[in-house]
Design a protein around this motif. Structure first.
Motif, PDB file in Angstrom:
ATOM      1  N   THR A  57       0.737  -1.185  -0.179  1.00  0.00           N
ATOM      2  CA  THR A  57      -0.034  -0.124   0.020  1.00  0.00           C
ATOM      3  C   THR A  57       0.794   1.243  -0.044  1.00  0.00           C
ATOM      4  OG1 THR A  57      -1.620  -1.175   1.232  1.00  0.00           O
ATOM      5  CG2 THR A  57      -2.031   1.217   1.154  1.00  0.00           C
ATOM      6  N   PHE A  58       1.963   1.370   0.696  1.00  0.00           N
ATOM      7  CA  PHE A  58       2.983   2.383   0.872  1.00  0.00           C
ATOM      8  C   PHE A  58       3.424   2.633  -0.674  1.00  0.00           C
ATOM      9  CE2 PHE A  58       7.207   3.731   1.004  1.00  0.00           C
ATOM     10  CZ  PHE A  58       7.063   5.020   1.231  1.00  0.00           C
ATOM     11  N   LEU A  59       3.874   1.645  -1.255  1.00  0.00           N
ATOM     12  CA  LEU A  59       4.363   1.872  -2.706  1.00  0.00           C
ATOM     13  C   LEU A  59       3.313   2.461  -3.588  1.00  0.00           C
ATOM     14  CD1 LEU A  59       6.538  -1.454  -2.725  1.00  0.00           C
ATOM     15  CD2 LEU A  59       7.491   0.855  -2.664  1.00  0.00           C
ATOM     16  N   ARG A  60       2.190   1.785  -3.441  1.00  0.00           N
ATOM     17  CA  ARG A  60       0.966   2.080  -4.313  1.00  0.00           C
ATOM     18  C   ARG A  60       0.566   3.708  -4.197  1.00  0.00           C
ATOM     19  NH1 ARG A  60      -1.704  -2.317  -3.569  1.00  0.00           N
ATOM     20  NH2 ARG A  60      -3.012  -1.623  -2.100  1.00  0.00           N
ATOM     21  N   GLU A  61       0.625   4.095  -2.957  1.00  0.00           N
ATOM     22  CA  GLU A  61       0.212   5.345  -2.858  1.00  0.00           C
ATOM     23  C   GLU A  61       1.070   6.657  -2.956  1.00  0.00           C
ATOM     24  OE1 GLU A  61      -2.273   5.886   0.733  1.00  0.00           O
ATOM     25  OE2 GLU A  61      -3.503   4.249   0.153  1.00  0.00           O
ATOM     26  N   PHE A 120       4.112  -7.407  -7.277  1.00  0.00           N
ATOM     27  CA  PHE A 120       4.963  -5.948  -7.211  1.00  0.00           C
ATOM     28  C   PHE A 120       4.962  -5.020  -8.250  1.00  0.00           C
ATOM     29  CE2 PHE A 120       5.906  -7.521  -3.148  1.00  0.00           C
ATOM     30  CZ  PHE A 120       5.979  -6.445  -1.976  1.00  0.00           C
ATOM     31  N   GLY A 121       4.905  -5.558  -9.762  1.00  0.00           N
ATOM     32  CA  GLY A 121       5.024  -4.964 -10.850  1.00  0.00           C
ATOM     33  C   GLY A 121       4.160  -3.828 -10.892  1.00  0.00           C
ATOM     34  N   LEU A 122       2.723  -3.790 -10.576  1.00  0.00           N
ATOM     35  CA  LEU A 122       2.181  -2.577 -10.651  1.00  0.00           C
ATOM     36  C   LEU A 122       2.312  -1.615  -9.440  1.00  0.00           C
ATOM     37  CD1 LEU A 122      -1.153  -3.612 -12.721  1.00  0.00           C
ATOM     38  CD2 LEU A 122       0.581  -2.077 -13.463  1.00  0.00           C
ATOM     39  N   ASN A 123       2.795  -1.994  -8.298  1.00  0.00           N
ATOM     40  CA  ASN A 123       3.345  -1.328  -7.428  1.00  0.00           C
ATOM     41  C   ASN A 123       4.143  -0.439  -7.456  1.00  0.00           C
ATOM     42  OD1 ASN A 123       0.724  -2.103  -5.811  1.00  0.00           O
ATOM     43  ND2 ASN A 123       1.817  -3.889  -5.302  1.00  0.00           N
ATOM     44  N   LEU A 124       5.294  -0.931  -8.484  1.00  0.00           N
ATOM     45  CA  LEU A 124       6.385  -0.265  -8.595  1.00  0.00           C
ATOM     46  C   LEU A 124       6.400   0.727  -9.783  1.00  0.00           C
ATOM     47  CD1 LEU A 124       9.111  -3.069  -8.217  1.00  0.00           C
ATOM     48  CD2 LEU A 124       8.675  -1.079  -6.562  1.00  0.00           C
ATOM     49  N   ILE A 125       5.403   0.547 -10.509  1.00  0.00           N
ATOM     50  CA  ILE A 125       5.579   1.567 -11.855  1.00  0.00           C
ATOM     51  C   ILE A 125       4.148   1.557 -12.605  1.00  0.00           C
ATOM     52  CG2 ILE A 125       6.421  -0.359 -13.412  1.00  0.00           C
ATOM     53  CD1 ILE A 125       7.299   3.147 -13.793  1.00  0.00           C
ATOM     54  N   TRP A 126       3.690   2.790 -12.927  1.00  0.00           N
ATOM     55  CA  TRP A 126       2.347   2.964 -13.635  1.00  0.00           C
ATOM     56  C   TRP A 126       2.426   4.053 -14.403  1.00  0.00           C
ATOM     57  CZ3 TRP A 126       2.844   2.998  -8.255  1.00  0.00           C
ATOM     58  CH2 TRP A 126       2.811   4.435  -7.742  1.00  0.00           C
ATOM     59  N   PRO A 127       1.680   4.237 -15.514  1.00  0.00           N
ATOM     60  CA  PRO A 127       1.816   5.335 -16.311  1.00  0.00           C
ATOM     61  C   PRO A 127       1.252   6.671 -15.701  1.00  0.00           C
ATOM     62  CG  PRO A 127      -0.047   4.106 -17.051  1.00  0.00           C
ATOM     63  CD  PRO A 127       0.662   3.228 -15.898  1.00  0.00           C
ATOM     64  N   SER A 128       1.739   7.611 -16.265  1.00  0.00           N
ATOM     65  CA  SER A 128       1.399   8.965 -15.343  1.00  0.00           C
ATOM     66  C   SER A 128      -0.234   9.366 -15.845  1.00  0.00           C
ATOM     67  CB  SER A 128       2.451  10.205 -16.240  1.00  0.00           C
ATOM     68  OG  SER A 128       1.903  10.129 -17.714  1.00  0.00           O
ATOM     69  N   LYS A 129      -0.584   8.741 -16.942  1.00  0.00           N
ATOM     70  CA  LYS A 129      -1.959   8.887 -17.393  1.00  0.00           C
ATOM     71  C   LYS A 129      -2.967   7.775 -17.527  1.00  0.00           C
ATOM     72  CE  LYS A 129      -1.516  13.660 -19.186  1.00  0.00           C
ATOM     73  NZ  LYS A 129      -1.856  14.613 -20.473  1.00  0.00           N
ATOM     74  N   GLY A 130      -4.057   7.541 -16.960  1.00  0.00           N
ATOM     75  CA  GLY A 130      -4.611   6.297 -17.333  1.00  0.00           C
ATOM     76  C   GLY A 130      -4.168   5.308 -16.186  1.00  0.00           C
ATOM     77  N   THR A 131      -4.453   4.108 -16.712  1.00  0.00           N
ATOM     78  CA  THR A 131      -3.834   2.706 -15.982  1.00  0.00           C
ATOM     79  C   THR A 131      -3.099   1.913 -17.055  1.00  0.00           C
ATOM     80  OG1 THR A 131      -6.072   1.544 -16.569  1.00  0.00           O
ATOM     81  CG2 THR A 131      -5.893   2.782 -14.277  1.00  0.00           C
ATOM     82  N   ALA A 132      -2.273   1.003 -16.539  1.00  0.00           N
ATOM     83  CA  ALA A 132      -1.604   0.147 -17.336  1.00  0.00           C
ATOM     84  C   ALA A 132      -2.489  -0.998 -18.011  1.00  0.00           C
ATOM     85  CB  ALA A 132      -0.389  -0.604 -16.587  1.00  0.00           C
TER      86      ALA A 132
END
Length: 361
Positions: free
Chosen positions: A242-246, A318-330
């Motif tokens: 949760t920390f990483l995601r937020e 952890f993939g999507l908790n470490l990186i996501w696009p600046s707009k929209g969702t992966a």
């Protein structure tokens, strides 16, 4: 359709996830029968299923597989938001209510307008079809004069000096005497190292949403957290995710997103080198925190004979908790390179992060 829905959900349901359903475009010609809906509900049950994790074939002549059971679908669903509900769907809910568990029922929220989503989710990261946006505008025009006056939301409160969630790494560092590793991260990792390395399904299991909120509140208020009091090893694991995601910006930064997506086009023998090049371009603080985290995840993967969490399965978490696009969702297509990149970081930790020692490594 049902197989397609299951295939799509299967990309996400191994972790905590949220579903937003836009109830627009339903007509008599495409309305599913009650029998079909009942079948669909039974398909998405809480059963445990066997997952197969192939180990790298470059190490073994034949692919060895490890299977273990994980909870899915309803168990890991955090919330289901139904946007633009009609009388039909509300009546349908009443029909199925006796068949639906009380816990699942509490996860459902009706939202009349897209603006209501802002109170629950990061609205700007949603990919909303243009037809739904137009439908929302039409509804507002029809209801003009009937809606209560719009009340301006008060400006967001500044974060507390002790804030841990939802603020930048730099903010946490400045408020913690220059400490590079955020306290919440240091404490969860330390606890899991001591007591969680051999726990089966570590990081795959969910925890009580209310408990997670309570623990977040304690951290944000600068109060001490004793995970022994909760008697659930999965709580510190979820808190770490949760920390990483937020974080306002992902640990791997928005700038690296496109570079990471390109990892699948790199020749297999050169991928580790490419990973090293990408992370060496990170800001120094991000690099240090990332190395601290990956060092720990590498340690978890070394105990996979007990915890069943290989580098591949940890990457899925952890993939999507470490990186996501600046707009929209992966997109679904992006999951493959994002998870592959994370898997390489964990598997080849020593090769990739051999240039700098970080605190607590």
């Amino acid at each position: 359709l049902l197989r397609y829905l299951k295939y799509t959900l299967d990309q996400y349901v191994e972790n905590d996830y949220t579903v937003v359903y836009f109830h627009y475009g339903l007509r008599s010609m495409n309305k599913p029968s009650l029998k079909w809906l009942q079948t669909a509900y039974k398909e998405f049950d809480r059963k445990y299923v066997s997952k197969i994790f192939p180990l790298p074939s470059m190490i073994f002549k034949s692919v060895l597989t490890i299977s273990f059971s994980i909870p899915r679908y309803k168990k890991n669903l955090k919330a289901l938001y139904v946007v633009h509900p009609t009388n039909f769907i509300k009546i349908l809910w009443n029909i199925f209510k006796p068949l639906i568990s009380h816990k699942f029922g509490k996860k459902i929220t009706y939202l009349n307008y897209l603006s209501d989503l802002r109170e629950h989710l990061k609205y700007d990261q949603l990919n909303i079809p243009q037809e739904v946006i137009q439908h929302d505008e039409n509804l507002r025009v029809k209801q003009k004069g009937k809606l209560p006056p719009v009340v301006k939301a008060p400006p967001p409160r500044p974060p507390l000096p002790t804030q841990q969630f939802g603020v930048s790494l730099q903010y946490i560092k400045d408020k913690n005497k220059g400490e590079l590793i955020p306290p919440v991260m240091k404490e969860t990792v330390s606890y899991l190292k001591r007591k969680g390395l051999q726990v089966e399904g570590l990081f795959r299991r969910s925890a009580s949403i209310q408990t997670i909120k309570d623990v977040q509140k304690l951290y944000n208020q600068g109060k001490s957290v004793n995970f022994d009091d909760y008697n659930d090893i999965h709580i510190p694991a979820v808190i770490l995710k949760t920390f990483l995601r937020e974080l306002p910006q992902p640990l791997l930064t928005f700038e690296c997103y496109d570079h990471i997506l390109g990892i699948t086009s790199v020749e297999s023998s050169l991928r580790v080198t490419r990973c090293k090049q990408i992370i060496q371009g990170l800001p120094e603080h991000n690099y240090i925190v990332l190395k601290y985290l990956i060092c720990f995840l590498h340690m978890v993967s070394q105990e996979s004979i007990y915890n069943r969490m290989t580098a591949s399965s940890l990457a899925c978490v952890f993939g999507l908790n470490l990186i996501w696009p600046s707009k929209g969702t992966a997109s679904l297509n992006a999951l493959v390179p994002l998870n592959l990149f994370t898997e390489l970081l964990i598997d080849f930790y020593i090769n990739i992060f051999n240039s700098q020692t970080v605190p607590g490594e």
